[in-house]
Design an enzyme around this catalytic site. Structure first.
Site, PDB file in Angstrom:
ATOM      1  N   LYS A 152      -4.172  -7.739  15.551  1.00 27.07           N
ATOM      2  CA  LYS A 152      -4.282  -5.988  15.328  1.00 27.07           C
ATOM      3  C   LYS A 152      -5.277  -5.277  14.960  1.00 27.07           C
ATOM      4  O   LYS A 152      -5.888  -5.583  14.409  1.00 27.07           O
ATOM      5  CB  LYS A 152      -3.173  -5.777  13.937  1.00 27.07           C
ATOM      6  CG  LYS A 152      -2.750  -4.313  13.640  1.00 27.07           C
ATOM      7  CD  LYS A 152      -1.881  -4.622  12.565  1.00 27.07           C
ATOM      8  CE  LYS A 152      -1.406  -2.757  11.844  1.00 27.07           C
ATOM      9  NZ  LYS A 152      -1.132  -3.116  10.772  1.00 27.07           N
ATOM     10  N   CYS A 182       0.869  -1.112   0.271  1.00 26.66           N
ATOM     11  CA  CYS A 182       0.350   0.149  -0.208  1.00 26.66           C
ATOM     12  C   CYS A 182       1.001   1.273   0.211  1.00 26.66           C
ATOM     13  O   CYS A 182       0.897   2.025  -0.100  1.00 26.66           O
ATOM     14  CB  CYS A 182      -1.052   0.174   1.385  1.00 26.66           C
ATOM     15  SG  CYS A 182      -0.166   0.110   3.074  1.00 26.66           S
ATOM     16  N   LYS A 241      -5.524  -9.592  11.504  1.00 30.98           N
ATOM     17  CA  LYS A 241      -5.514  -8.385  11.447  1.00 30.98           C
ATOM     18  C   LYS A 241      -6.672  -6.978  11.024  1.00 30.98           C
ATOM     19  O   LYS A 241      -7.733  -7.381  10.301  1.00 30.98           O
ATOM     20  CB  LYS A 241      -4.150  -7.095  10.185  1.00 30.98           C
ATOM     21  CG  LYS A 241      -4.207  -6.068   9.954  1.00 30.98           C
ATOM     22  CD  LYS A 241      -3.569  -5.381   8.952  1.00 30.98           C
ATOM     23  CE  LYS A 241      -3.331  -4.462   8.851  1.00 30.98           C
ATOM     24  NZ  LYS A 241      -1.919  -3.316   7.754  1.00 30.98           N
TER      25      LYS A 241
HETATM   26  C1  PBG Z   1       0.267  -1.721   6.113  1.00 32.66           C
HETATM   27  C2  PBG Z   1       0.438  -1.722   7.706  1.00 32.66           C
HETATM   28  C3  PBG Z   1      -0.808  -1.154   7.953  1.00 32.66           C
HETATM   29  C4  PBG Z   1      -0.238  -0.890   9.392  1.00 32.66           C
HETATM   30  C5  PBG Z   1       0.990  -2.013   9.736  1.00 32.66           C
HETATM   31  N1  PBG Z   1       1.541  -1.871   8.477  1.00 32.66           N
HETATM   32  C6  PBG Z   1      -1.574   0.370   7.591  1.00 32.66           C
HETATM   33  C7  PBG Z   1      -2.928  -0.355   7.255  1.00 32.66           C
HETATM   34  O1  PBG Z   1      -3.014  -1.730   6.892  1.00 32.66           O
HETATM   35  O2  PBG Z   1      -3.810   0.789   6.216  1.00 32.66           O
HETATM   36  C8  PBG Z   1      -0.629   0.266  10.845  1.00 32.66           C
HETATM   37  C9  PBG Z   1       0.286  -0.201  12.026  1.00 32.66           C
HETATM   38  C10 PBG Z   1      -0.144   1.853  12.507  1.00 32.66           C
HETATM   39  O3  PBG Z   1      -1.473   1.812  12.894  1.00 32.66           O
HETATM   40  O4  PBG Z   1       0.645   1.506  13.600  1.00 32.66           O
HETATM   41  N2  PBG Z   1      -0.689  -2.630   5.402  1.00 32.66           N
HETATM   42 ZN    ZN Z   2      -1.106  -2.480   3.455  1.00 30.31          ZN
END
Ligand code: PBG
Ligand code: ZN
Length: 328
Positions: A251, A123, A198
């Protein structure tokens, strides 16, 4: 008063209070997320993440050295490409001259005892800001997504990462990454930590600011898990253990303590990580600033709750502060 009514005799002293925990928070449980940008001399504050900065490769050593001296054991790297051309395949993710590959090499060379994990996702590097490769209609094209993510993971392993941590949530990526690591000769040299459970959380906002990774259209609800989905989380955890994950992650952390507890039960033979994400950190800061609680007390209370739920490793932006607090 009946004898069986009396509990307070057991925790009247700070030391006997500490014995009430099954496990204590230690420095080795902490993994520090850091943002590395492609402007080599950058040291830029991130307003939504108080105290955190985007670092250029040239500034990394000076930033990390005092932390290592205080007992920092591990970091997880996030790339923040600001200058490069983003495309549909996330090509800059494993650019040999990009911030992550350069960051891994530098940290490996300068801090031989530091454990270096890298987040693996697209991303930050795709033109549309989604975590995978898309069909023309904007939906995820799973097969090329997984193939590209596995390729990026292998590149990070080759650059020297001790651990690769895919956060994309594409189906089947753990198996594909494990295969790619083995085929590249890193089966026994690189750990695979899966962001297994996640959730599509509102708590990633400050991170997306920091990393410039907000999707340009739509949202991530067709790949990240629905917040109420306990069953899907359990299935994802079991799937990832069977596909070859070495570490399981949940997460965000605090709103998902029940999922951490489920993961501890479903994957009792794996290390279990949880990520106290950017929004959790910002929320704790904002509450402390508003006088709701003391920052340090709340930081400890949240992380201790994660340990109590069963995690063995915490990714947290509070790591530098904990390195001081745990000395006192
Ligand atoms: C990338 C990623 C994200 C986070 C970790 N890896 C953002 C998302 O998925 O939008 C979030 C980490 C944080 O908020 O501290 N995919
Ligand atoms: Zn991502």
């Amino acid at each position: 008063m009946d004898i069986s009514s009396i509990l307070q005799g057991g925790y009247q002293h700070p030391l006997s209070r500490s014995w009430q925990a099954k496990r204590q928070l230690t420095k080795s449980m902490l993994m520090y997320p850091i943002f590395i940008t492609d402007d080599a001399d950058a040291e830029v504050e991130i307003p939504s993440l108080p105290g955190q900065k985007r670092w250029g490769v040239n500034k990394l050593e000076g930033f990390i050295a005092p932390l290592v001296k205080k007992g920092l054991k591990s970091v997880i790297l996030f790339g923040v490409p600001l200058k490069c051309e983003k495309d549909m395949a996330g090509t800059p993710a494993d650019d040999p001259d990009g911030p992550v590959v350069q960051g891994i090499k530098l940290l490996r060379a300068r801090f031989p005892s530091l454990y270096i994990a890298t987040d693996v996702c697209l991303c930050e590097y795709t033109a549309h800001g989604h975590c995978g490769v898309l069909h023309a209609d904007g939906t995820i094209d799973t097969e090329p997504s997984v193939a590209r993510i596995a390729q990026v993971a292998a590149s990070y392993a080759r650059a020297g990462a001790h651990c690769v941590a895919p956060s994309d949530m594409m189906d089947g990526r753990i198996k594909a990454i494990k295969r790619a690591l083995i085929d590249a000769g890193f089966g026994n040299k690189c750990t695979l930590m899966s962001y297994s459970a996640k959730f599509a959380s509102a708590l990633y906002g400050p991170f997306r600011d920091a990393a410039g990774s907000a999707p340009s259209f739509g949202d991530r609800k067709c790949y990240q898990l629905p917040p109420a989905a306990k069953g899907l989380a359990r299935r994802a955890i079991l799937r990832d253990t069977s596909e070859g994950a070495d570490i399981i992650m949940v997460k965000p952390a605090l709103p998902y303590l029940d999922i951490i507890q489920d993961a501890a039960e479903l994957a009792p033979d794996h290390p279990l990580a949880c990520y106290q994400v950017s929004g959790e950190y910002a929320m704790i800061y904002a509450g402390a600033r508003a006088g709701v609680y003391d920052l340090r007390t709340m930081a400890f209370e949240t992380c201790e709750s994660m340990l109590r739920a069963g995690c063995t490793l915490i990714l947290t932006y509070f790591t530098p502060q904990f390195l001081d607090w745990l000395d006192e």
